[in-house]
Design an enzyme around this catalytic site. Structure first.
Site, PDB file in Angstrom:
ATOM      1  N   CYS A   1      33.045  40.753  53.172  1.00 11.47           N
ATOM      2  CA  CYS A   1      33.703  39.452  53.257  1.00 11.47           C
ATOM      3  C   CYS A   1      35.141  39.531  52.746  1.00 11.47           C
ATOM      4  O   CYS A   1      36.035  38.849  53.264  1.00 11.47           O
ATOM      5  CB  CYS A   1      32.904  38.417  52.467  1.00 11.47           C
ATOM      6  SG  CYS A   1      31.232  38.164  53.111  1.00 11.47           S
ATOM      7  N   THR A   2      35.358  40.357  51.760  1.00  9.52           N
ATOM      8  CA  THR A   2      36.715  40.551  51.246  1.00  9.52           C
ATOM      9  C   THR A   2      37.590  41.234  52.290  1.00  9.52           C
ATOM     10  O   THR A   2      38.738  40.824  52.525  1.00  9.52           O
ATOM     11  CB  THR A   2      36.690  41.392  49.953  1.00  9.52           C
ATOM     12  OG1 THR A   2      35.925  40.697  48.959  1.00  9.52           O
ATOM     13  CG2 THR A   2      38.096  41.618  49.432  1.00  9.52           C
TER      14      THR A   2
END
Length: 205
Positions: free
Chosen positions: A101-102
């Site tokens: 997600c980062t």
């Protein structure tokens, strides 16, 4: 020892008695308790299965942008009505600050100016708390809003809460998916095989 036995039977198992009549009554009571528990559990499972079926209907090409109001990382309301007449990207990710997600969020951040030039507005959504979203946004200097959808209001409207499999385990969770809408609020692209490190390019294709 007799006193100890009496203590156990009276304090911890009051429905049991040394008398056979009381013992039979207690077994009947146990059966009633078990039956009630079993029925409740079955009903809960049925409700859960029904719930799962309902939420597996994902938004598809040609569908209209669902109406929603969410809260962003700063506690501000994000209203879908404000995006009428604009191209919009809504990307759903499983959990803030995790590696995948980062990578996805940072790739969109790094290409944000290009996306803006093409007329796109961006909104990220996950089931994280407002505090976690705030930390995520501040740490990586994200230039777009991310919605803290703890109640799954937005998530369910897009149908991205689904059965997932990982390392032989099945569980319900957010399926990483991105939806692109045109100026008329019509879905023109659904990206369900997200390349987290090159996601902006997928949107711009």
């Amino acid at each position: 020892m007799a006193a100890l036995s009496a203590f156990h039977s009276q304090s911890f198992c009051p429905i049991f008695s040394s008398r056979k009549k009381d013992f039979r009554s207690s077994r009947a009571a146990d059966f009633d308790i078990y039956s009630t528990f079993h029925i409740k559990s079955t009903m809960q499972n049925l409700r859960m299965n029904y719930f799962c079926v309902k939420i597996e209907i994902m938004l598809k090409l040609g569908d209209s942008l669902p109406e929603f109001i969410g809260t962003n990382q700063n506690g501000e309301q994000i209203d879908s009505q404000n995006f009428k007449g604009k191209k919009l990207v809504v990307f759903f990710y499983p959990k803030a600050s995790t590696p995948g997600c980062t990578s996805e969020a940072c790739n969109l951040r790094d290409n944000y100016s290009v996306l803006k030039q093409k007329g796109f507005q961006l909104i990220g959504v996950s089931a994280d708390s407002e505090k976690r979203q705030k930390n995520f946004s501040d740490k990586y200097e994200l230039p777009f809003d991310i919605i803290a959808d703890e109640n799954h209001d937005v998530i369910n409207k897009f149908g991205v809460w689904q059965l997932k499999k990982f390392m032989g385990r099945e569980f319900m969770g957010i399926v990483r998916t991105t939806f692109v809408f045109d100026e008329n609020g019509i879905c023109i692209q659904v990206i369900d095989k997200v390349k987290t490190k090159d996601h902006a390019a997928q949107i711009l294709e």
